[in-house]
Design a protein around this motif. Structure first.
Motif, mmCIF file in Angstrom:
data_model
loop_
_atom_site.group_PDB
_atom_site.id
_atom_site.type_symbol
_atom_site.label_atom_id
_atom_site.label_comp_id
_atom_site.label_asym_id
_atom_site.label_seq_id
_atom_site.Cartn_x
_atom_site.Cartn_y
_atom_site.Cartn_z
ATOM 1 N N LYS A 167 -16.804 7.328 -8.130
ATOM 2 C CA LYS A 167 -15.443 7.311 -7.444
ATOM 3 C C LYS A 167 -14.032 6.683 -7.980
ATOM 4 O O LYS A 167 -14.207 5.858 -9.078
ATOM 5 C CB LYS A 167 -16.085 5.787 -6.345
ATOM 6 N N SER A 168 -12.704 7.316 -6.838
ATOM 7 C CA SER A 168 -11.599 6.697 -7.982
ATOM 8 C C SER A 168 -10.887 6.052 -6.574
ATOM 9 O O SER A 168 -11.007 6.463 -5.132
ATOM 10 C CB SER A 168 -11.261 7.440 -7.598
ATOM 11 N N SER A 169 -9.579 5.829 -7.109
ATOM 12 C CA SER A 169 -8.793 5.514 -5.873
ATOM 13 C C SER A 169 -6.999 5.204 -6.085
ATOM 14 O O SER A 169 -7.128 5.236 -7.190
ATOM 15 C CB SER A 169 -9.223 3.803 -5.916
ATOM 16 N N LEU A 170 -6.296 5.435 -4.939
ATOM 17 C CA LEU A 170 -5.091 5.645 -5.299
ATOM 18 C C LEU A 170 -4.230 4.260 -4.535
ATOM 19 O O LEU A 170 -4.674 4.601 -3.467
ATOM 20 C CB LEU A 170 -4.401 6.907 -4.497
ATOM 21 N N TYR A 171 -3.675 4.000 -4.674
ATOM 22 C CA TYR A 171 -3.181 2.957 -4.411
ATOM 23 C C TYR A 171 -1.985 3.089 -4.219
ATOM 24 O O TYR A 171 -1.059 3.647 -4.685
ATOM 25 C CB TYR A 171 -3.784 1.281 -5.399
ATOM 26 N N LEU A 172 -1.862 2.591 -3.003
ATOM 27 C CA LEU A 172 -0.524 1.835 -2.427
ATOM 28 C C LEU A 172 0.623 1.705 -3.074
ATOM 29 O O LEU A 172 0.687 0.615 -3.498
ATOM 30 C CB LEU A 172 0.098 1.644 -0.497
ATOM 31 N N GLN A 173 2.277 2.470 -3.920
ATOM 32 C CA GLN A 173 2.885 2.297 -4.548
ATOM 33 C C GLN A 173 4.267 1.878 -3.779
ATOM 34 O O GLN A 173 4.767 2.407 -2.864
ATOM 35 C CB GLN A 173 3.245 3.342 -5.973
#
Length: 180
Positions: A167-173
């Motif tokens: 599992k991976s995530s992209l966070y709001l920049q």
């Protein structure tokens, strides 16, 4: 010549006077309890050879252990339960699947018809993704989108050729405080 020999004997006799007797006695008194103490060497054990059996081990230099046998179709029983579909990836031809996850940025969140969507930036291009879309090089499928992150399920291959999930995530920049 006799005179020289006689002078040498006189000088030698002068050195053997009793003046040094106290020095000799001091040396004898201070060195009577001194004994050299060298520890004994440890016992040397006989050499016992250890068998080196490598027939059952994997050869780390075989290229088929590093790369799958075929890019599109692997032999049955290889690859594990999570083997990805390479042909479907080629058919999708998505821009976001051509870049590693580290180079992608989540820059926005959208809610269109009660369906969450995320705005993903790669280089100077911005693409919208929804749940079920694929992004990243590791077959990352979007599983959840919130206002702060995009969660992914990726498929990665180990050195033995087996595929597994992570599992991976992209966070709001956020762009607050940066000047453009």
């Amino acid at each position: 010549m006799r005179i020289v020999l006689f002078a040498f004997c006189v000088v030698l006799a002068g050195c053997s006077s009793e003046d040094h007797e106290n020095l000799r006695q001091w040396m004898v008194d201070n060195s009577k309890d001194l004994r050299g103490n060298v520890p004994k060497l440890p016992e040397v054990l006989p050499y016992q050879p250890v068998p080196y059996e490598v027939e059952s081990l994997l050869d780390p230099f075989k290229p088929n252990k590093i790369e799958p046998e075929s890019k599109y179709k692997q032999a049955s029983g290889k690859g594990g339960a999570f083997q990805p579909d390479f042909e479907a990836r080629e058919l999708r031809n998505s821009l976001l699947e051509k870049y590693p996850l580290e180079s992608l940025k989540m820059i926005g969140y959208l809610n269109v018809n009660n369906r969450p969507m995320a705005a993903i930036q790669v280089e100077e291009k911005v693409k919208q993704v929804k749940v079920g879309d694929y992004i990243g090089l590791d077959f990352g499928m979007v599983t959840k989108i919130s206002d702060k992150e995009v969660e992914l399920r990726e498929l990665i291959q180990d050195s033995a050729g087996d595929w597994s999930e992570r599992k991976s995530s992209l966070y709001l920049q956020s762009t607050e405080g940066s000047k453009k």
